[in-house]
Design a protein around this motif. Structure first.
Motif, PDB file in Angstrom:
ATOM      1  N   PRO A 291      17.685  21.912 -13.861  1.00 41.23           N
ATOM      2  CA  PRO A 291      17.269  23.237 -13.368  1.00 41.23           C
ATOM      3  C   PRO A 291      16.747  24.098 -14.515  1.00 41.23           C
ATOM      4  N   SER A 292      15.893  25.027 -14.182  1.00 46.33           N
ATOM      5  CA  SER A 292      15.312  25.922 -15.172  1.00 46.33           C
ATOM      6  C   SER A 292      16.316  26.999 -15.577  1.00 46.33           C
TER       7      SER A 292
ATOM      8  N   ASP B 149      11.880  24.952 -21.821  1.00 45.32           N
ATOM      9  CA  ASP B 149      12.943  25.143 -20.845  1.00 45.32           C
ATOM     10  C   ASP B 149      13.603  23.775 -20.604  1.00 45.32           C
ATOM     11  N   LEU B 150      14.764  23.774 -19.985  1.00 49.90           N
ATOM     12  CA  LEU B 150      15.481  22.509 -19.757  1.00 49.90           C
ATOM     13  C   LEU B 150      14.626  21.440 -19.075  1.00 49.90           C
ATOM     14  N   PRO B 151      13.867  21.764 -18.008  1.00 48.78           N
ATOM     15  CA  PRO B 151      13.063  20.709 -17.382  1.00 48.78           C
ATOM     16  C   PRO B 151      12.007  20.116 -18.318  1.00 48.78           C
ATOM     17  N   ASP B 152      11.597  20.897 -19.322  1.00 45.35           N
ATOM     18  CA  ASP B 152      10.632  20.373 -20.291  1.00 45.35           C
ATOM     19  C   ASP B 152      11.271  19.286 -21.151  1.00 45.35           C
TER      20      ASP B 152
ATOM     21  N   LYS C 197      15.380  29.751 -16.752  1.00 42.17           N
ATOM     22  CA  LYS C 197      14.733  31.002 -16.358  1.00 42.17           C
ATOM     23  C   LYS C 197      15.225  31.467 -14.997  1.00 42.17           C
ATOM     24  N   ASP C 198      15.639  30.521 -14.148  1.00 38.39           N
ATOM     25  CA  ASP C 198      16.152  30.882 -12.828  1.00 38.39           C
ATOM     26  C   ASP C 198      17.520  31.552 -12.914  1.00 38.39           C
TER      27      ASP C 198
END
Length: 158
Positions: free
Chosen positions: A121-122, A112-115, A124-125
C-alpha cells in the motif's frame, strides 16, 4: 589484478561511500531543519464578519481565540459558534499548507512503498487530508435594525 590496482579500486569505492554518507548526513540535517520549520508554522484566520480571530499551530491545535468587543452584541451563540468553527478550520488549513510547503522540496522524488515493493500500500494514503472548510450561514436580519443580542434575552428563552 595486482595489489596496487585493488588498493586503488578500494580507495575509490571508499571515497564514493564516504561521499554518499556525507550527502546523506547533509540531507538528513536539511530535512530536520525543514521539519522544525514546518512545525513552527502558525495559521491565523479572521471570521468573515470580523468578530473572531483564531491562531492554530502546525499540529492543528488552537493556541489563541479572540473575540471582537462587539461579538456578543452583533451575533447569537449559535452563529458565533459556527463562525468560531469555520475560522478554526481556515486557520488550521493555513498552518497545514505552510507546513506542507516547507516540506515539499524534500518530498519530491522520494519513492513510495509500491515503487520499492510492488503490491504494497502507498504511504501517501496514510496521510489524512484536511477536512473541508465549512462556511457559516450568512446572518439574516434587516439592514435597518441590528440583530438582537443574546445578552438581552431574559428568562432563559433562547
Amino acid at each position: 589484478m595486482n595489489n596496487a590496482e585493488l588498493e586503488a579500486r578500494n580507495a575509490a569505492l571508499r571515497g564514493q561511500v564516504d561521499q554518499m554518507l556525507a550527502n546523506l548526513e547533509r540531507q538528513t540535517a536539511q530535512l530536520k531543519e525543514a521539519q522544525a520549520e514546518a512545525m513552527a508554522k502558525v495559521g491565523r484566520a479572521t471570521s468573515q464578519d470580523g468578530l473572531v480571530d483564531v491562531t492554530v499551530n502546525a499540529g492543528g491545535i488552537v493556541t489563541d481565540v479572540k473575540f471582537a468587543p462587539a461579538a456578543f452584541e452583533r451575533s447569537t451563540p449559535e452563529k458565533l459558534a459556527q463562525s468560531v468553527v469555520a475560522t478554526i478550520q481556515k486557520a488550521a488549513l493555513s498552518a497545514r499548507e505552510q507546513a506542507d510547503a516547507a516540506l515539499a522540496p524534500y518530498q519530491e522524488g522520494i519513492p513510495d512503498l509500491p515503487d520499492l515493493f510492488p503490491g504494497m500500500p502507498s504511504l501517501k494514503d496514510l496521510i489524512p487530508t484536511p477536512p473541508p472548510v465549512v462556511q457559516p450561514k450568512p446572518q439574516q436580519h434587516d439592514d435597518d435594525e441590528p440583530p438582537e443580542s443574546f445578552m438581552d434575552r431574559r428568562g432563559g428563552q433562547w
